[in-house]
Design a protein around this motif. Structure first.
Motif, PDB file in Angstrom:
ATOM      1  N   MET A  94      49.512  94.004  43.369  1.00  0.00           N
ATOM      2  CA  MET A  94      49.037  93.532  44.828  1.00  0.00           C
ATOM      3  C   MET A  94      50.218  92.818  45.346  1.00  0.00           C
ATOM      4  N   ILE A  95      50.286  93.123  46.760  1.00  0.00           N
ATOM      5  CA  ILE A  95      51.421  92.697  47.485  1.00  0.00           C
ATOM      6  C   ILE A  95      51.292  91.255  47.967  1.00  0.00           C
ATOM      7  N   THR A  96      52.148  90.403  47.996  1.00  0.00           N
ATOM      8  CA  THR A  96      51.800  89.065  48.611  1.00  0.00           C
ATOM      9  C   THR A  96      52.839  88.491  49.821  1.00  0.00           C
ATOM     10  N   LEU A  97      52.787  87.904  50.453  1.00  0.00           N
ATOM     11  CA  LEU A  97      53.674  87.253  51.140  1.00  0.00           C
ATOM     12  C   LEU A  97      54.248  85.886  50.390  1.00  0.00           C
ATOM     13  N   PRO A  98      55.480  85.460  50.767  1.00  0.00           N
ATOM     14  CA  PRO A  98      55.979  84.471  50.029  1.00  0.00           C
ATOM     15  C   PRO A  98      55.688  83.149  50.773  1.00  0.00           C
ATOM     16  N   ILE A  99      54.116  82.803  50.739  1.00  0.00           N
ATOM     17  CA  ILE A  99      53.522  81.672  51.297  1.00  0.00           C
ATOM     18  C   ILE A  99      52.493  81.452  50.346  1.00  0.00           C
ATOM     19  N   ALA A 100      52.381  80.082  50.430  1.00  0.00           N
ATOM     20  CA  ALA A 100      51.259  79.603  49.145  1.00  0.00           C
ATOM     21  C   ALA A 100      50.651  78.279  49.891  1.00  0.00           C
ATOM     22  N   ALA A 101      49.326  78.207  49.624  1.00  0.00           N
ATOM     23  CA  ALA A 101      48.664  76.947  49.914  1.00  0.00           C
ATOM     24  C   ALA A 101      48.156  76.287  48.777  1.00  0.00           C
ATOM     25  N   LEU A 142      53.093  81.719  61.727  1.00  0.00           N
ATOM     26  CA  LEU A 142      53.366  83.291  61.746  1.00  0.00           C
ATOM     27  C   LEU A 142      54.843  83.588  61.849  1.00  0.00           C
ATOM     28  N   ALA A 143      55.483  82.814  62.812  1.00  0.00           N
ATOM     29  CA  ALA A 143      57.072  83.153  62.859  1.00  0.00           C
ATOM     30  C   ALA A 143      57.451  83.123  61.778  1.00  0.00           C
ATOM     31  N   LEU A 144      57.186  81.998  60.788  1.00  0.00           N
ATOM     32  CA  LEU A 144      57.914  81.920  59.504  1.00  0.00           C
ATOM     33  C   LEU A 144      57.672  83.027  58.575  1.00  0.00           C
ATOM     34  N   MET A 145      56.330  83.282  58.564  1.00  0.00           N
ATOM     35  CA  MET A 145      55.897  84.486  57.729  1.00  0.00           C
ATOM     36  C   MET A 145      56.473  85.732  58.217  1.00  0.00           C
ATOM     37  N   ALA A 146      56.659  86.008  59.428  1.00  0.00           N
ATOM     38  CA  ALA A 146      57.294  87.302  60.069  1.00  0.00           C
ATOM     39  C   ALA A 146      58.630  87.388  59.406  1.00  0.00           C
ATOM     40  N   GLU A 147      59.323  86.220  59.278  1.00  0.00           N
ATOM     41  CA  GLU A 147      60.647  86.294  58.773  1.00  0.00           C
ATOM     42  C   GLU A 147      60.827  86.276  57.424  1.00  0.00           C
ATOM     43  N   SER A 148      59.548  86.239  56.542  1.00  0.00           N
ATOM     44  CA  SER A 148      59.675  86.209  55.176  1.00  0.00           C
ATOM     45  C   SER A 148      60.235  84.837  54.384  1.00  0.00           C
ATOM     46  N   ASP A 171      39.300  80.471  56.554  1.00  0.00           N
ATOM     47  CA  ASP A 171      40.042  80.935  57.761  1.00  0.00           C
ATOM     48  C   ASP A 171      41.546  80.922  57.186  1.00  0.00           C
ATOM     49  N   TRP A 172      42.093  80.511  56.425  1.00  0.00           N
ATOM     50  CA  TRP A 172      43.403  80.810  55.839  1.00  0.00           C
ATOM     51  C   TRP A 172      43.628  82.043  55.352  1.00  0.00           C
ATOM     52  N   ARG A 173      42.698  82.686  54.730  1.00  0.00           N
ATOM     53  CA  ARG A 173      42.620  83.791  53.992  1.00  0.00           C
ATOM     54  C   ARG A 173      42.737  84.929  55.216  1.00  0.00           C
ATOM     55  N   HIS A 174      41.844  84.668  56.063  1.00  0.00           N
ATOM     56  CA  HIS A 174      42.045  85.524  57.374  1.00  0.00           C
ATOM     57  C   HIS A 174      43.271  85.682  57.878  1.00  0.00           C
ATOM     58  N   PHE A 175      43.912  84.414  58.325  1.00  0.00           N
ATOM     59  CA  PHE A 175      44.965  84.111  58.863  1.00  0.00           C
ATOM     60  C   PHE A 175      46.216  84.714  58.212  1.00  0.00           C
ATOM     61  N   THR A 176      46.156  84.640  56.939  1.00  0.00           N
ATOM     62  CA  THR A 176      47.294  85.351  56.184  1.00  0.00           C
ATOM     63  C   THR A 176      46.906  87.026  55.702  1.00  0.00           C
ATOM     64  N   GLY A 177      45.765  87.463  56.295  1.00  0.00           N
ATOM     65  CA  GLY A 177      45.519  88.732  55.861  1.00  0.00           C
ATOM     66  C   GLY A 177      45.362  88.822  54.431  1.00  0.00           C
ATOM     67  N   GLY A 178      44.899  87.622  53.647  1.00  0.00           N
ATOM     68  CA  GLY A 178      44.692  87.654  52.089  1.00  0.00           C
ATOM     69  C   GLY A 178      45.962  88.017  51.405  1.00  0.00           C
ATOM     70  N   LEU A 179      47.019  87.733  52.094  1.00  0.00           N
ATOM     71  CA  LEU A 179      48.349  88.114  51.424  1.00  0.00           C
ATOM     72  C   LEU A 179      49.065  86.744  50.882  1.00  0.00           C
ATOM     73  N   GLY A 180      48.355  85.773  51.126  1.00  0.00           N
ATOM     74  CA  GLY A 180      49.075  84.398  50.735  1.00  0.00           C
ATOM     75  C   GLY A 180      48.753  83.992  49.262  1.00  0.00           C
ATOM     76  N   VAL A 181      49.291  83.129  48.616  1.00  0.00           N
ATOM     77  CA  VAL A 181      49.010  82.836  47.208  1.00  0.00           C
ATOM     78  C   VAL A 181      48.281  81.327  47.342  1.00  0.00           C
TER      79      VAL A 181
END
Length: 179
Positions: A1-8, A121-127, A141-151
């Protein structure tokens, strides 16, 4: 599974999530990483209302983000103008491409498209690796916002440190990672 370098850090109120994030940011900074963003300072309550302040981890500047509406008021006391002033720390971080950005909360304002939503969004776009705190009530809401790609992490120092070790040391071109 691909994830973004973003965690909550997913929390239930008053369970140490703020202290955990502040300590993590301080450790990463002491270890030589360029850490930017906003953390919630420990604060008190006044007449049953939070007097929470945000602190810029790079400059130390403090932002009182609530306005005093009087003791009898039941309205939301978040001062969106002060929140906007604090957001400058996140915009500067995005331009400087640090190793990690901490963002005090993803909450009601962000879920509605305001608050720090544009900066996230700007930070996520820059990885750029991002760490935030999300209350359980805003998790969908967080899951929707990150497209489910956040940890999603519990309030647990060991798991947070493991995430940080994987993501913060990773070259920017490899930050879209396989989990």
């Amino acid at each position: 599974m691909i994830t973004l370098p973003i965690a909550a850090i997913v929390h239930d109120h008053e369970d140490g999530a703020d202290a955990l994030m502040r300590a993590f940011a301080e450790r990463q900074s002491r270890a030589g990483l360029d850490v930017r963003g906003l953390v919630t300072e420990p604060g008190g309550e006044e007449a049953g209302r939070s007097r929470r302040r945000l602190r810029d981890v790079r400059t130390g500047e403090s932002f009182e983000i609530f306005q005093d509406l009087g003791a009898g008021s039941r309205a939301c006391c978040l001062d969106v103008f002060r929140l906007a002033a604090a957001s400058a720390a996140l915009r500067v971080a995005g331009n400087d491409r640090p190793d990690l950005v901490v963002v005090s909360r993803y909450g009601r304002q962000e879920a509605g498209g305001g608050g720090f939503a544009a900066e996230f969004l700007a930070l996520m776009a820059e990885s750029i690796p991002v760490l935030t705190i999300v209350a359980g009530e805003f998790l969908e809401d967080w899951r929707h916002f990150t497209g489910g790609l956040g940890v999603e992490l519990p309030v647990d120092a060991d798991l947070l440190n493991e995430w940080g070790a994987r993501v913060c040391a990773m070259p920017a071109r490899n930050r879209w990672m396989m989990a």
